[in-house]
Design a protein around this motif. Sequence first.
Motif, short mmCIF file in Angstrom:
data_model
loop_
_atom_site.label_atom_id
_atom_site.label_comp_id
_atom_site.label_asym_id
_atom_site.label_seq_id
_atom_site.Cartn_x
_atom_site.Cartn_y
_atom_site.Cartn_z
N HIS A 171 6.09 3.79 -9.91
CA HIS A 171 4.74 4.27 -9.28
C HIS A 171 4.78 5.69 -9.61
CE1 HIS A 171 1.24 4.07 -7.01
NE2 HIS A 171 1.84 4.95 -6.07
N PHE A 172 3.68 6.26 -9.99
CA PHE A 172 3.95 7.54 -10.23
C PHE A 172 2.87 8.24 -9.19
CE2 PHE A 172 5.54 6.30 -14.27
CZ PHE A 172 6.34 7.20 -14.46
N GLU A 173 3.12 9.13 -8.38
CA GLU A 173 2.19 9.90 -7.52
C GLU A 173 1.80 11.19 -8.09
OE1 GLU A 173 3.67 10.06 -3.63
OE2 GLU A 173 4.63 8.02 -3.61
N LEU A 174 0.32 10.84 -8.73
CA LEU A 174 -0.26 12.14 -9.28
C LEU A 174 -1.09 12.95 -8.57
CD1 LEU A 174 -0.42 10.32 -12.88
CD2 LEU A 174 1.33 11.70 -11.96
N GLU A 175 -1.56 12.29 -7.47
CA GLU A 175 -2.64 12.85 -6.53
C GLU A 175 -1.85 13.79 -5.44
OE1 GLU A 175 -6.39 11.73 -3.73
OE2 GLU A 175 -5.65 10.11 -5.32
N PRO A 176 -2.50 14.89 -5.42
CA PRO A 176 -1.90 15.94 -4.42
C PRO A 176 -2.09 15.48 -3.09
CG PRO A 176 -3.84 16.98 -5.48
CD PRO A 176 -3.60 15.47 -6.28
N LYS A 177 -1.35 15.67 -2.27
CA LYS A 177 -1.23 15.08 -0.82
C LYS A 177 -1.84 16.30 0.03
CE LYS A 177 1.27 11.72 -2.37
NZ LYS A 177 1.35 12.23 -3.71
N SER A 178 -3.20 16.06 0.60
CA SER A 178 -3.89 17.12 1.03
C SER A 178 -4.29 16.89 2.68
CB SER A 178 -5.25 17.37 0.62
OG SER A 178 -5.84 16.12 0.31
N ALA A 179 -3.56 15.63 3.16
CA ALA A 179 -3.94 15.19 4.48
C ALA A 179 -2.60 14.55 5.02
CB ALA A 179 -5.06 14.35 4.89
N SER A 180 -2.47 14.51 6.16
CA SER A 180 -1.17 13.93 7.03
C SER A 180 -1.78 13.08 7.88
CB SER A 180 -0.53 15.25 7.45
OG SER A 180 -0.85 15.94 8.58
N LEU A 181 -0.54 12.25 8.37
CA LEU A 181 -0.43 11.16 9.45
C LEU A 181 0.54 11.27 10.22
CD1 LEU A 181 -1.80 8.44 10.38
CD2 LEU A 181 -0.38 7.34 8.80
N ASN A 182 0.35 11.27 11.52
CA ASN A 182 1.57 11.33 12.59
C ASN A 182 1.21 10.00 13.41
OD1 ASN A 182 3.45 11.98 14.09
ND2 ASN A 182 2.48 13.92 15.07
N MET A 183 2.28 9.26 13.66
CA MET A 183 2.24 8.10 14.23
C MET A 183 3.40 7.78 15.22
SD MET A 183 2.10 4.93 11.51
CE MET A 183 0.39 4.74 11.59
N ARG A 184 3.36 7.15 16.06
CA ARG A 184 4.49 6.60 16.91
C ARG A 184 4.79 5.03 16.56
NH1 ARG A 184 6.65 10.25 20.09
NH2 ARG A 184 7.67 9.02 21.37
N LEU A 185 6.01 4.77 16.29
CA LEU A 185 6.36 3.46 15.76
C LEU A 185 7.73 2.94 16.73
CD1 LEU A 185 6.48 3.62 11.98
CD2 LEU A 185 4.56 2.54 13.37
N PRO A 186 7.78 1.87 17.05
CA PRO A 186 9.02 1.09 17.75
C PRO A 186 10.24 1.34 16.89
CG PRO A 186 7.47 -0.48 17.61
CD PRO A 186 6.76 0.77 16.83
N ALA A 187 11.23 2.11 17.26
CA ALA A 187 12.62 2.32 16.67
C ALA A 187 12.96 1.29 15.70
CB ALA A 187 13.70 2.85 17.50
N ALA A 188 12.79 0.22 16.08
CA ALA A 188 13.30 -1.03 15.21
C ALA A 188 12.61 -1.24 13.96
CB ALA A 188 13.18 -2.49 15.87
N LEU A 189 11.10 -0.71 14.08
CA LEU A 189 10.13 -0.98 12.86
C LEU A 189 10.44 -0.04 11.97
CD1 LEU A 189 7.78 -2.04 11.47
CD2 LEU A 189 6.28 -0.78 13.02
N LEU A 190 10.95 1.39 12.52
CA LEU A 190 11.25 2.40 11.56
C LEU A 190 12.31 2.30 11.01
CD1 LEU A 190 10.14 5.15 10.32
CD2 LEU A 190 11.38 6.29 12.58
N ASP A 191 13.52 1.60 11.84
CA ASP A 191 14.60 1.33 10.98
C ASP A 191 14.54 0.31 9.77
OD1 ASP A 191 15.86 3.16 12.74
OD2 ASP A 191 16.66 1.50 14.06
N ALA A 192 13.78 -0.64 10.17
CA ALA A 192 13.33 -1.59 9.16
C ALA A 192 12.81 -1.00 7.71
CB ALA A 192 12.52 -2.87 9.61
#
Length: 79
Positions: free
Chosen positions: A28-49
Motif C-alpha cells: 500500500h503506497f501512501e502518496l497523499e500528504p498528511k495535512s491533519a492529525s488525530l489524537n485519541m486515548r485508548l486502553p493500553a491493551a488495545l494499543l498493545d494489540a
Amino acid sequence: MHSDQEAEDFVANADLSEYDLSGFKPMHFELEPKSASLNMRLPAALLDAIKARAKARGIPYTRYVRMLLESDVVRRRHS
C-alpha cells in the motif's frame, strides 16, 4: 515507467514466467500528504494489540491504524 498505465501495459504484455514472484507481498503506497492529525486515548491493551498487528505486518502502528480507518471508509462508501 512514467505512469500506472505504462506499468499495467508492461505487466499485461510481458512474459514474467522466468521470475520467481512468490515472495512478493501486496503493498500500500501512501502518496497523499498528511495535512491533519488525530489524537485519541485508548486502553493500553488495545494499543498493545494494534502495535502487535502492525509489527506482524512490518509497518508502523500509526500507518496500520490509518489503513484500518481508510478501509472502513471505503467499504462504507461502496455499501
